[in-house]
Design a protein around this motif. Structure first.
Motif, PDB file in Angstrom:
ATOM      1  N   ASP A   1      34.510  32.645  37.698  1.00 56.84           N
ATOM      2  CA  ASP A   1      35.125  32.757  39.021  1.00 56.84           C
ATOM      3  C   ASP A   1      35.986  31.547  39.358  1.00 56.84           C
TER       4      ASP A   1
ATOM      5  N   ASN B   1      37.875  36.005  45.483  1.00 54.35           N
ATOM      6  CA  ASN B   1      38.214  37.421  45.357  1.00 54.35           C
ATOM      7  C   ASN B   1      38.363  37.884  43.912  1.00 54.35           C
ATOM      8  N   ARG B   2      38.649  36.935  42.986  1.00 56.42           N
ATOM      9  CA  ARG B   2      38.938  37.336  41.611  1.00 56.42           C
ATOM     10  C   ARG B   2      38.309  36.376  40.615  1.00 56.42           C
TER      11      ARG B   2
ATOM     12  N   PRO C   1      38.758  41.920  39.958  1.00 61.80           N
ATOM     13  CA  PRO C   1      38.261  41.718  41.327  1.00 61.80           C
ATOM     14  C   PRO C   1      36.755  41.482  41.325  1.00 61.80           C
ATOM     15  N   ASN C   2      36.297  40.623  42.227  1.00 59.29           N
ATOM     16  CA  ASN C   2      34.869  40.357  42.368  1.00 59.29           C
ATOM     17  C   ASN C   2      34.232  41.290  43.387  1.00 59.29           C
TER      18      ASN C   2
ATOM     19  N   GLU D   1      42.766  33.212  42.040  1.00 61.41           N
ATOM     20  CA  GLU D   1      43.088  34.014  43.219  1.00 61.41           C
ATOM     21  C   GLU D   1      44.495  34.595  43.169  1.00 61.41           C
TER      22      GLU D   1
ATOM     23  N   LEU E   1      32.125  40.861  46.243  1.00 61.37           N
ATOM     24  CA  LEU E   1      31.762  39.707  47.063  1.00 61.37           C
ATOM     25  C   LEU E   1      30.323  39.751  47.552  1.00 61.37           C
TER      26      LEU E   1
END
Length: 236
Positions: A209, A69-70, A58-59, A36, A61
């Motif tokens: 993740d 988030n990342r 970046p993910n 993160e 979501l």
């Protein structure tokens, strides 16, 4: 396949490392990294070796319920299947944990193969020294490995109990899984991810993740098409 090369980290100050590198931890698990902070150079530091390309991305979501988030991206051009890898230093006692949990995004059937490597301290010095004659081996510490074939599209929760790992360097160290800080042992010293191609003509790539150590109790595990195992959502 040519010999896999391994990079080793030598720790100079154990108390400082333990206090600074990792984020504050909850009682029931050890968060290695959730990425993160978008920084692979601290809390904790990840280093890459050979032809691995590491980055924080970046993910989306909307793709999976439990995403942060990342994520850390691993990819690279293979040479005879092998790409390279990355590692991070622990120096922790895993007495209270019995499994590693990863959240991995694959890009289809040829996403690649991920070898998870764990190193415990057998010569009681909190250091992982390279072998002077064989660059892919340690001098005195055990290496335990588990292979994950990433052949899915989308996100999946992957749980690997410690007893699924096998000794990857028989004859070095004591050949016993004992990553505990007993006496002057550093416990579990280091983790590495090694990336291989599933197809020599396709660049392997995947996202990770989060990486956590935790205790997997005897709770019944329900199968789910989007995760290898689905357990208590409070873990996330």
């Amino acid at each position: 396949m040519r010999l896999l090369s391994i990079l080793f980290c030598i720790l100079l100050s154990i108390p400082l490392f333990g206090a600074v590198i990792f984020q504050p931890q909850p009682d029931n698990l050890f968060i290695v990294d959730d990425f993160e902070d978008a920084d692979l150079k601290k809390m904790p530091e990840w280093w890459g070796f050979d032809d691995i390309e590491l980055s924080v991305e970046p993910n989306n979501l909307s793709e999976f319920k439990y995403l942060g988030n990342r994520s850390m991206s691993l990819k690279g051009d293979p040479k005879d299947w092998y790409v390279g890898g990355c590692g991070t230093y622990f120096g922790v006692d895993v007495t209270n944990y019995n499994a590693i949990k990863l959240v991995i995004r694959g890009y289809g059937s040829k996403s690649g193969v991920l070898i998870v490597e764990l190193f415990d301290d057998d010569n009681d010095n909190f250091e992982l020294e390279p072998h002077p004659n064989v660059s892919s081996e340690t001098l005195a510490d055990d290496k335990f490995i588990h292979t994950v074939k990433v052949d899915w599209l989308g996100w999946k929760v992957v749980i690997i109990p410690f007893d699924r790992f096998v000794d990857g360097n028989l004859g070095i160290g004591d050949d016993i899984w004992n990553p505990y800080q007993e006496g002057s042992s550093g416990g579990l010293l280091q983790m590495q991810f090694v990336l291989l191609a599933a197809d020599k003509t396709v660049m392997p790539r995947m996202l990770i993740d989060v990486v956590k150590l935790y205790y997997q109790g005897p709770i019944p595990i329900k199968k789910d098409e989007r995760s290898q195992y689905v357990e208590d959502a409070d873990f996330f």
